[in-house]
Design a protein around this motif. Sequence first.
Motif, PDB file in Angstrom:
ATOM      1  N   HIS A 122       0.807  -1.222   0.000  1.00 53.33           N
ATOM      2  CA  HIS A 122       0.000   0.000   0.000  1.00 53.33           C
ATOM      3  C   HIS A 122       0.843   1.277   0.000  1.00 53.33           C
ATOM      4  O   HIS A 122       0.389   2.321   0.446  1.00 53.33           O
ATOM      5  CB  HIS A 122      -1.004   0.001   1.160  1.00 53.33           C
ATOM      6  N   SER A 123       2.090   1.165  -0.485  1.00 54.68           N
ATOM      7  CA  SER A 123       3.022   2.299  -0.589  1.00 54.68           C
ATOM      8  C   SER A 123       3.307   2.963   0.753  1.00 54.68           C
ATOM      9  O   SER A 123       3.629   4.147   0.811  1.00 54.68           O
ATOM     10  CB  SER A 123       2.499   3.343  -1.583  1.00 54.68           C
ATOM     11  N   VAL A 124       3.199   2.216   1.839  1.00 52.31           N
ATOM     12  CA  VAL A 124       3.522   2.765   3.156  1.00 52.31           C
ATOM     13  C   VAL A 124       5.034   2.964   3.226  1.00 52.31           C
ATOM     14  O   VAL A 124       5.805   2.075   2.879  1.00 52.31           O
ATOM     15  CB  VAL A 124       3.024   1.842   4.293  1.00 52.31           C
ATOM     16  N   ASP A 125       5.461   4.113   3.676  1.00 52.05           N
ATOM     17  CA  ASP A 125       6.877   4.453   3.784  1.00 52.05           C
ATOM     18  C   ASP A 125       7.438   3.882   5.088  1.00 52.05           C
ATOM     19  O   ASP A 125       7.762   4.618   6.025  1.00 52.05           O
ATOM     20  CB  ASP A 125       7.062   5.967   3.719  1.00 52.05           C
ATOM     21  N   VAL A 126       7.571   2.560   5.130  1.00 50.72           N
ATOM     22  CA  VAL A 126       8.015   1.879   6.346  1.00 50.72           C
ATOM     23  C   VAL A 126       9.402   2.353   6.765  1.00 50.72           C
ATOM     24  O   VAL A 126       9.630   2.664   7.937  1.00 50.72           O
ATOM     25  CB  VAL A 126       7.972   0.341   6.148  1.00 50.72           C
ATOM     26  N   ASP A 127      10.338   2.407   5.835  1.00 45.49           N
ATOM     27  CA  ASP A 127      11.693   2.819   6.190  1.00 45.49           C
ATOM     28  C   ASP A 127      11.717   4.256   6.703  1.00 45.49           C
ATOM     29  O   ASP A 127      12.411   4.566   7.678  1.00 45.49           O
ATOM     30  CB  ASP A 127      12.642   2.641   5.004  1.00 45.49           C
ATOM     31  N   GLY A 128      10.957   5.143   6.076  1.00 39.41           N
ATOM     32  CA  GLY A 128      10.882   6.527   6.540  1.00 39.41           C
ATOM     33  C   GLY A 128      10.278   6.628   7.924  1.00 39.41           C
ATOM     34  O   GLY A 128      10.752   7.396   8.773  1.00 39.41           O
ATOM     35  N   LEU A 129       9.233   5.840   8.187  1.00 36.62           N
ATOM     36  CA  LEU A 129       8.595   5.861   9.502  1.00 36.62           C
ATOM     37  C   LEU A 129       9.508   5.305  10.585  1.00 36.62           C
ATOM     38  O   LEU A 129       9.574   5.847  11.692  1.00 36.62           O
ATOM     39  CB  LEU A 129       7.283   5.075   9.464  1.00 36.62           C
ATOM     40  N   VAL A 130      10.226   4.229  10.266  1.00 33.18           N
ATOM     41  CA  VAL A 130      11.165   3.660  11.245  1.00 33.18           C
ATOM     42  C   VAL A 130      12.275   4.665  11.545  1.00 33.18           C
ATOM     43  O   VAL A 130      12.649   4.864  12.704  1.00 33.18           O
ATOM     44  CB  VAL A 130      11.725   2.307  10.760  1.00 33.18           C
TER      45      VAL A 130
END
Length: 158
Positions: A122-130
Amino acid sequence: MVERARDETGRPRNARPRDALGRPLPPGSDGVPRIPDDLHLSPSGFLASAQDLLDNGFAFHAHEVLEAAWKDRPSEERPLWQGLAQLAVGVTHIQRGNPAGASALLRRGCERLGEVARPAPHSVDVDGLVGWATDLIEALGSSADIAPTRLRRPLTTG
């Protein structure tokens, strides 16, 4: 003793009104609208709703939307939704003045998001959020800006 409200399966439901930070108010008080327990949206709908709530300072309510997503979406997506919900609870703890609780929940959220395959659904910016959460954990106790980063990567044109 007053009996707790329960759903059709017998699970307890907290029907007490809550304030903007999700803290229970006395019965009969005016609170902010609650997020339904049985919320069913598309992945984009869950993300957009949670982002809108975060943008408006309602991290607890964003957590409720993301928790509904982790219960509604397929089990293989559970680490994504649970990690996002934990980050929102971490922000809730910051809003409530609890840096120790915030740090614990932000760490748990990062751990869960670490289990998500890349590229994330879903194009969630996991790396950016972490990265954002890790910086926030380090900055707790300072006057760092806690405004959450975007849940999704910006759309690129071209």
